[in-house]
Structures are given as C-alpha cells and as structure tokens.
Design a protein around this motif. Structure first.
Motif, PDB file in Angstrom:
ATOM      1  N   GLY A   8       0.777  -1.232   0.000  1.00  0.00           N
ATOM      2  CA  GLY A   8       0.000   0.000   0.000  1.00  0.00           C
ATOM      3  C   GLY A   8       0.805   1.276   0.000  1.00  0.00           C
ATOM      4  N   GLY A   9       2.123   1.175   0.063  1.00  0.00           N
ATOM      5  CA  GLY A   9       2.926   2.388   0.018  1.00  0.00           C
ATOM      6  C   GLY A   9       2.930   3.012  -1.366  1.00  0.00           C
ATOM      7  N   GLY A  10       3.550   4.178  -1.461  1.00  0.00           N
ATOM      8  CA  GLY A  10       3.628   4.837  -2.757  1.00  0.00           C
ATOM      9  C   GLY A  10       3.905   6.308  -2.621  1.00  0.00           C
ATOM     10  N   LEU A  11       3.702   7.012  -3.739  1.00  0.00           N
ATOM     11  CA  LEU A  11       3.916   8.451  -3.800  1.00  0.00           C
ATOM     12  C   LEU A  11       2.562   9.155  -3.732  1.00  0.00           C
ATOM     13  N   VAL A  12       2.459  10.142  -2.878  1.00  0.00           N
ATOM     14  CA  VAL A  12       1.204  10.870  -2.725  1.00  0.00           C
ATOM     15  C   VAL A  12       1.518  12.341  -2.492  1.00  0.00           C
ATOM     16  N   GLN A  13       0.628  13.205  -2.918  1.00  0.00           N
ATOM     17  CA  GLN A  13       0.811  14.639  -2.704  1.00  0.00           C
ATOM     18  C   GLN A  13       0.452  15.019  -1.271  1.00  0.00           C
TER      19      GLN A  13
END
Length: 122
Positions: A8-13
C-alpha cells in the motif's frame, strides 16, 4: 515461521491519503499486538501506532488525528489509514507483530515486515 508482508505504500501529494496493509502468513497461530513503525533517511526508527488484539490503540503525537490503525483478527491483517499526509511523513513504514506459531502456540515472538516506502511530495 511467520511472515509479515506490507503493501500500500507509494507516492502521494501533501494532503493526500494512503492505506497500508500488513498480512501475517505462514505458520501463524495467533497475532497479538501489531504496530507500525517508520524510518526516515538519517533518522532512527520510530513508533507510529499500535493496536492490541482487543482493539486498544495508541499513536505517536505527530500522527494523532490523521492516522488510524485497525486490524482484522480473522484475516490476521493490520491496517494503517493515513490521511492529511505531510512531507515529514515520508519514510519506510514497517509492520511489527507479536505472534505465536502452531508448533509453539505458547511462545510469543516479534516479527517484522520488509517495509514499504511512503513518499509525500508535490
């Protein structure tokens, strides 16, 4: 053996949301307290949140009101809902669980997942 697998990790603003999951698998009999920790570059690993098997939760001051920890005992899975994310939340997030195995149902050991990267950036 017991394996904890995060996802569920990742890049988010900034201001966005992510939901992390931590699934226990293998020879797991029961999972007791589960927790989420994080480690940013150049910093020590820090506790983010914990949840007991009965559902009692505890949070670091820095995430109170923004993060919610939960779990599904039947699925042997824990979750971390992260809202209103800030750049300072950027880190590798690790799942921790105290568990017993079918071979030794009375022996509690701590297990760690491999970590999942969370990056908060515009």
């Amino acid at each position: 053996q017991v394996q904890l697998v995060e996802s569920g990790g990742g890049l988010v603003q900034p201001g966005g949301s992510l939901r992390l999951s931590c699934a226990a698998s293998g020879n797991v009999f029961r999972v007791f307290t589960m927790g989420w920790y994080r480690q940013a570059p150049g910093k020590q690993r820090e506790l983010v949140a914990t949840i007991t098997r009965g559902g009692t939760t505890d949070y670091a001051e820095s995430v109170k009101g923004r993060f919610t920890i939960s779990r599904d005992n039947d699925k042997k899975t824990g979750y971390l809902q992260m809202n209103s994310l800030k750049p300072e939340d950027t880190a590798v997030y690790y799942c921790n669980g105290r568990a017993t195995t079918w071979f030794e149902p009375a022996r509690e050991l701590d297990y760690w997942g491999q970590g999942t990267q969370v990056t908060v950036s515009s």
